[in-house]
Motif scaffolding. Structure first.
Motif, PDB file in Angstrom:
ATOM      1  N   ILE A 115       0.833  -1.209   0.000  1.00 29.34           N
ATOM      2  CA  ILE A 115       0.000   0.000   0.000  1.00 29.34           C
ATOM      3  C   ILE A 115       0.868   1.260   0.000  1.00 29.34           C
ATOM      4  O   ILE A 115       0.547   2.269  -0.638  1.00 29.34           O
ATOM      5  CB  ILE A 115      -0.960  -0.015   1.214  1.00 29.34           C
ATOM      6  N   LYS A 116       2.001   1.171   0.718  1.00 29.46           N
ATOM      7  CA  LYS A 116       2.884   2.339   0.827  1.00 29.46           C
ATOM      8  C   LYS A 116       3.702   2.558  -0.460  1.00 29.46           C
ATOM      9  O   LYS A 116       3.927   3.677  -0.880  1.00 29.46           O
ATOM     10  CB  LYS A 116       3.835   2.101   2.009  1.00 29.46           C
ATOM     11  N   GLU A 117       4.116   1.452  -1.078  1.00 28.89           N
ATOM     12  CA  GLU A 117       5.083   1.569  -2.181  1.00 28.89           C
ATOM     13  C   GLU A 117       4.449   1.719  -3.563  1.00 28.89           C
ATOM     14  O   GLU A 117       5.113   2.148  -4.501  1.00 28.89           O
ATOM     15  CB  GLU A 117       6.016   0.346  -2.179  1.00 28.89           C
ATOM     16  N   HIS A 118       3.195   1.322  -3.687  1.00 31.57           N
ATOM     17  CA  HIS A 118       2.546   1.397  -5.010  1.00 31.57           C
ATOM     18  C   HIS A 118       1.441   2.455  -4.986  1.00 31.57           C
ATOM     19  O   HIS A 118       0.623   2.461  -4.077  1.00 31.57           O
ATOM     20  CB  HIS A 118       1.958   0.042  -5.399  1.00 31.57           C
ATOM     21  N   PRO A 119       1.433   3.327  -5.991  1.00 32.35           N
ATOM     22  CA  PRO A 119       0.406   4.373  -6.013  1.00 32.35           C
ATOM     23  C   PRO A 119      -1.017   3.806  -6.087  1.00 32.35           C
ATOM     24  O   PRO A 119      -1.951   4.413  -5.556  1.00 32.35           O
ATOM     25  CB  PRO A 119       0.727   5.175  -7.278  1.00 32.35           C
ATOM     26  N   VAL A 172     -13.650  -8.245  -2.014  1.00 34.53           N
ATOM     27  CA  VAL A 172     -12.755  -7.787  -3.073  1.00 34.53           C
ATOM     28  C   VAL A 172     -13.611  -7.334  -4.257  1.00 34.53           C
ATOM     29  O   VAL A 172     -14.723  -7.840  -4.419  1.00 34.53           O
ATOM     30  CB  VAL A 172     -11.788  -8.922  -3.521  1.00 34.53           C
ATOM     31  N   PRO A 173     -13.144  -6.397  -5.055  1.00 35.54           N
ATOM     32  CA  PRO A 173     -11.858  -5.737  -4.961  1.00 35.54           C
ATOM     33  C   PRO A 173     -11.778  -4.827  -3.738  1.00 35.54           C
ATOM     34  O   PRO A 173     -12.785  -4.286  -3.294  1.00 35.54           O
ATOM     35  CB  PRO A 173     -11.792  -4.911  -6.246  1.00 35.54           C
ATOM     36  N   ASN A 174     -10.539  -4.680  -3.257  1.00 37.28           N
ATOM     37  CA  ASN A 174     -10.266  -3.737  -2.180  1.00 37.28           C
ATOM     38  C   ASN A 174      -9.143  -2.832  -2.699  1.00 37.28           C
ATOM     39  O   ASN A 174      -8.033  -3.287  -2.924  1.00 37.28           O
ATOM     40  CB  ASN A 174      -9.853  -4.495  -0.920  1.00 37.28           C
ATOM     41  N   VAL A 175      -9.506  -1.584  -2.935  1.00 35.15           N
ATOM     42  CA  VAL A 175      -8.611  -0.689  -3.693  1.00 35.15           C
ATOM     43  C   VAL A 175      -8.000   0.388  -2.800  1.00 35.15           C
ATOM     44  O   VAL A 175      -8.703   1.008  -1.987  1.00 35.15           O
ATOM     45  CB  VAL A 175      -9.407  -0.015  -4.853  1.00 35.15           C
ATOM     46  N   TYR A 176      -6.702   0.563  -2.969  1.00 34.75           N
ATOM     47  CA  TYR A 176      -5.983   1.650  -2.296  1.00 34.75           C
ATOM     48  C   TYR A 176      -5.347   2.543  -3.358  1.00 34.75           C
ATOM     49  O   TYR A 176      -4.720   2.038  -4.294  1.00 34.75           O
ATOM     50  CB  TYR A 176      -4.880   1.092  -1.383  1.00 34.75           C
ATOM     51  N   ILE A 177      -5.531   3.848  -3.219  1.00 34.07           N
ATOM     52  CA  ILE A 177      -4.878   4.797  -4.114  1.00 34.07           C
ATOM     53  C   ILE A 177      -4.125   5.812  -3.251  1.00 34.07           C
ATOM     54  O   ILE A 177      -4.706   6.385  -2.323  1.00 34.07           O
ATOM     55  CB  ILE A 177      -5.902   5.532  -5.028  1.00 34.07           C
ATOM     56  N   LEU A 190     -12.116  10.018 -10.494  1.00 36.97           N
ATOM     57  CA  LEU A 190     -11.144   8.923 -10.467  1.00 36.97           C
ATOM     58  C   LEU A 190      -9.837   9.300 -11.168  1.00 36.97           C
ATOM     59  O   LEU A 190      -8.743   9.044 -10.641  1.00 36.97           O
ATOM     60  CB  LEU A 190     -11.757   7.663 -11.103  1.00 36.97           C
ATOM     61  N   ASP A 191      -9.969   9.927 -12.317  1.00 40.49           N
ATOM     62  CA  ASP A 191      -8.790  10.304 -13.101  1.00 40.49           C
ATOM     63  C   ASP A 191      -7.866  11.213 -12.294  1.00 40.49           C
ATOM     64  O   ASP A 191      -6.644  10.996 -12.225  1.00 40.49           O
ATOM     65  CB  ASP A 191      -9.260  11.007 -14.385  1.00 40.49           C
ATOM     66  N   GLY A 192      -8.439  12.216 -11.642  1.00 39.36           N
ATOM     67  CA  GLY A 192      -7.660  13.171 -10.856  1.00 39.36           C
ATOM     68  C   GLY A 192      -6.982  12.490  -9.675  1.00 39.36           C
ATOM     69  O   GLY A 192      -5.819  12.774  -9.358  1.00 39.36           O
ATOM     70  N   LEU A 193      -7.703  11.578  -9.058  1.00 38.25           N
ATOM     71  CA  LEU A 193      -7.158  10.840  -7.910  1.00 38.25           C
ATOM     72  C   LEU A 193      -5.946  10.009  -8.344  1.00 38.25           C
ATOM     73  O   LEU A 193      -4.919   9.981  -7.673  1.00 38.25           O
ATOM     74  CB  LEU A 193      -8.257   9.919  -7.381  1.00 38.25           C
ATOM     75  N   LEU A 194      -6.085   9.386  -9.514  1.00 36.07           N
ATOM     76  CA  LEU A 194      -4.982   8.572 -10.032  1.00 36.07           C
ATOM     77  C   LEU A 194      -3.812   9.453 -10.433  1.00 36.07           C
ATOM     78  O   LEU A 194      -2.664   9.149 -10.114  1.00 36.07           O
ATOM     79  CB  LEU A 194      -5.453   7.722 -11.221  1.00 36.07           C
ATOM     80  N   LYS A 195      -4.098  10.543 -11.108  1.00 38.40           N
ATOM     81  CA  LYS A 195      -3.018  11.459 -11.548  1.00 38.40           C
ATOM     82  C   LYS A 195      -2.248  11.979 -10.345  1.00 38.40           C
ATOM     83  O   LYS A 195      -1.027  12.079 -10.370  1.00 38.40           O
ATOM     84  CB  LYS A 195      -3.595  12.622 -12.364  1.00 38.40           C
ATOM     85  N   ALA A 196      -2.958  12.304  -9.278  1.00 38.13           N
ATOM     86  CA  ALA A 196      -2.295  12.813  -8.073  1.00 38.13           C
ATOM     87  C   ALA A 196      -1.419  11.742  -7.429  1.00 38.13           C
ATOM     88  O   ALA A 196      -0.427  12.049  -6.777  1.00 38.13           O
ATOM     89  CB  ALA A 196      -3.350  13.290  -7.085  1.00 38.13           C
ATOM     90  N   ALA A 197      -1.788  10.492  -7.637  1.00 37.84           N
ATOM     91  CA  ALA A 197      -1.044   9.390  -6.997  1.00 37.84           C
ATOM     92  C   ALA A 197       0.194   9.000  -7.807  1.00 37.84           C
ATOM     93  O   ALA A 197       1.166   8.490  -7.258  1.00 37.84           O
ATOM     94  CB  ALA A 197      -1.961   8.178  -6.852  1.00 37.84           C
TER      95      ALA A 197
END
Ligand code: GSH
Length: 118
Positions: free
Chosen positions: A28-32, A85-90, A110-117
């Motif tokens: 969770i910490k290492e992957h966006p 599941v799915p259990n999603v962390y961003i 969703l797009d903005g959340l992903l871009k920020a990550a």
């Protein structure tokens, strides 16, 4: 039916080992973006395709295919109060399941959340 009932109410809880806790926390910490998934789950398929359409950086763990998968699921319940599941962390934050992902998508967030990550 009776056996699922017994399992639900009387099953001995599994011990979640420190190794499993560390593994999940590090993922969770290492992957966006992390998707804890089961490879036969239709909700997981939907979430994976929704997120994969926006980024190829999602780390996907099919917990039904690995020996510590049940323990991982127990630990996810401990930290996110979500057993499904799915259990999603961003970006280190718990987002939820497929319905949450689809809601974020339909709200255009969703797009903005992903871009920020990423
Ligand atoms: N409302 C949930 C439904 C998810 C769901 O029901 N997933 C099933 C697998 S398809 C599940 O996790 N069942 C319990 C289990 O596999 O332990 C979502 O939108 O993510």
């Amino acid at each position: 039916m009776l056996s699922s009932f017994k399992r639900f109410f009387f099953a001995t809880p599994r011990m979640v080992t420190d190794a499993t806790k560390t593994k999940v926390n590090n993922l969770i910490k290492e992957h966006p973006v992390v998707i804890f998934s089961k490879d036969y789950c239709p909700y997981c398929t939907k979430t994976k395709s929704t997120i994969s359409a926006l980024t190829d950086s999602a780390y996907i763990l099919e917990i039904n295919t690995i020996p510590d998968g049940a323990e991982i699921q127990d630990y996810l319940f401990e930290i996110s109060q979500q057993r499904t599941v799915p259990n999603v962390y961003i970006n280190g934050q718990h987002v939820g399941g497929n319905s949450d992902v689809q809601e974020l998508k339909s709200q255009g967030k969703l797009d903005g959340l992903l871009k920020a990550a990423l």
